[in-house]
Scaffold this motif. Structure first.
Motif, short mmCIF file in Angstrom:
data_model
loop_
_atom_site.label_atom_id
_atom_site.label_comp_id
_atom_site.label_asym_id
_atom_site.label_seq_id
_atom_site.Cartn_x
_atom_site.Cartn_y
_atom_site.Cartn_z
N PRO A 12 -23.57 -23.81 -2.58
CA PRO A 12 -22.55 -22.77 -2.41
C PRO A 12 -22.06 -22.14 -3.71
CG PRO A 12 -21.63 -24.95 -1.96
CD PRO A 12 -23.11 -25.12 -2.12
N ALA A 13 -22.12 -22.86 -4.81
CA ALA A 13 -21.64 -22.30 -6.09
C ALA A 13 -22.84 -21.93 -6.96
CB ALA A 13 -20.72 -23.30 -6.79
N GLU A 45 -19.73 -20.68 -16.83
CA GLU A 45 -19.93 -22.12 -16.73
C GLU A 45 -18.60 -22.86 -16.77
OE1 GLU A 45 -21.23 -25.43 -19.79
OE2 GLU A 45 -23.00 -24.32 -19.10
N GLN A 46 -17.73 -22.49 -17.71
CA GLN A 46 -16.45 -23.18 -17.83
C GLN A 46 -15.60 -22.96 -16.59
OE1 GLN A 46 -15.52 -25.33 -20.43
NE2 GLN A 46 -14.13 -25.86 -18.78
N GLY A 47 -15.67 -21.77 -16.00
CA GLY A 47 -14.92 -21.52 -14.77
C GLY A 47 -15.37 -22.42 -13.64
N LEU A 48 -16.67 -22.59 -13.49
CA LEU A 48 -17.18 -23.49 -12.45
C LEU A 48 -16.76 -24.93 -12.72
CD1 LEU A 48 -18.98 -20.95 -11.80
CD2 LEU A 48 -20.74 -22.57 -11.17
N ARG A 49 -16.84 -25.35 -13.97
CA ARG A 49 -16.44 -26.73 -14.31
C ARG A 49 -14.96 -26.96 -14.03
NH1 ARG A 49 -17.98 -28.36 -20.07
NH2 ARG A 49 -17.54 -30.42 -19.20
N THR A 50 -14.14 -26.00 -14.40
CA THR A 50 -12.69 -26.15 -14.23
C THR A 50 -12.29 -26.16 -12.77
OG1 THR A 50 -12.28 -25.09 -16.37
CG2 THR A 50 -10.46 -25.08 -14.77
N HIS A 51 -12.83 -25.24 -11.98
CA HIS A 51 -12.40 -25.08 -10.58
C HIS A 51 -13.07 -26.04 -9.62
CE1 HIS A 51 -9.83 -21.46 -10.76
NE2 HIS A 51 -10.50 -21.25 -11.88
N ILE A 74 -25.52 -22.56 -11.74
CA ILE A 74 -25.47 -23.28 -10.47
C ILE A 74 -24.71 -24.60 -10.65
CG2 ILE A 74 -26.82 -24.20 -8.55
CD1 ILE A 74 -29.24 -22.62 -9.99
N ALA A 75 -23.61 -24.74 -9.91
CA ALA A 75 -22.88 -26.00 -9.90
C ALA A 75 -23.65 -26.99 -9.05
CB ALA A 75 -21.47 -25.80 -9.35
N ARG A 76 -23.81 -28.21 -9.56
CA ARG A 76 -24.61 -29.23 -8.87
C ARG A 76 -23.78 -30.51 -8.70
NH1 ARG A 76 -30.12 -28.94 -9.29
NH2 ARG A 76 -29.96 -30.39 -7.55
N TRP A 77 -24.06 -31.20 -7.62
CA TRP A 77 -23.42 -32.47 -7.32
C TRP A 77 -24.49 -33.48 -6.92
CZ3 TRP A 77 -21.28 -27.81 -6.14
CH2 TRP A 77 -19.97 -27.60 -6.60
N GLY A 78 -24.21 -34.74 -7.14
CA GLY A 78 -25.13 -35.80 -6.76
C GLY A 78 -25.41 -35.86 -5.28
N PRO A 108 -13.19 -18.47 -3.14
CA PRO A 108 -12.40 -17.25 -3.36
C PRO A 108 -11.48 -17.34 -4.58
CG PRO A 108 -12.48 -17.75 -1.03
CD PRO A 108 -13.09 -18.94 -1.75
N ALA A 109 -10.85 -18.48 -4.78
CA ALA A 109 -9.98 -18.64 -5.96
C ALA A 109 -10.82 -18.63 -7.24
CB ALA A 109 -9.18 -19.93 -5.85
N LEU A 110 -11.98 -19.29 -7.21
CA LEU A 110 -12.87 -19.28 -8.36
C LEU A 110 -13.33 -17.86 -8.67
CD1 LEU A 110 -14.75 -20.46 -10.54
CD2 LEU A 110 -16.37 -20.98 -8.70
#
Length: 129
Positions: A12-13, A45-51, A74-78, A108-110
């Motif tokens: 999604p991100a 990148e910093q915006g994705l990390r922060t939010h 692309i934000a990734r999760w395990g 939406p906030a991001l």
């Protein structure tokens, strides 16, 4: 440059940062343009990390199909369907629908934050969709 959030069901991100004027390769840009591009990439990148606090951010500049300079952010999760492989690899597990939905609820906030940050930093040179 333009920032576009891709509509990716499994990730999604997933964003694309597109250089506004046509350039095939990063080295087609002037040193100042390259610096501007990297500043914008770091801001996203910093915006994705922060939010979103993902496990990892993937950055890629491929452009084989569309030979126009753009970056995938692309934000990734395990827990994602492809982890730890690239998002373009075969899925390794069933998508975590409830976790994807939780991320989507925060987008939406991001997006608003990224639009504001890009506008503050780059003014009319940047657009976020």
């Amino acid at each position: 440059m333009r920032l576009i959030r891709a509509d990716d069901a499994l990730h999604p991100a997933f964003y694309r940062l597109v250089w506004q004027h046509h350039a095939r390769e990063f080295t087609d840009l002037t040193p100042l343009q390259r610096s501007t591009c990297m500043d914008a990439l770091a801001l996203v990148e910093q915006g994705l990390r922060t939010h979103l606090t993902p496990d990892k951010i993937n950055l890629a500049s491929l452009g084989n199909v569309v030979p126009h300079l753009h970056w995938h952010v692309i934000a990734r999760w395990g827990w994602d369907a492809h982890w730890p492989q690239p998002v373009w690899a075969a899925a390794r597990r069933t998508p975590a629908d409830e976790r994807c939905a939780a991320v989507r609820a925060r987008l939406p906030a991001l997006d608003a934050s990224l639009r504001a940050a890009l506008h503050t930093r780059f003014g009319s040179r940047a657009q976020a969709a």
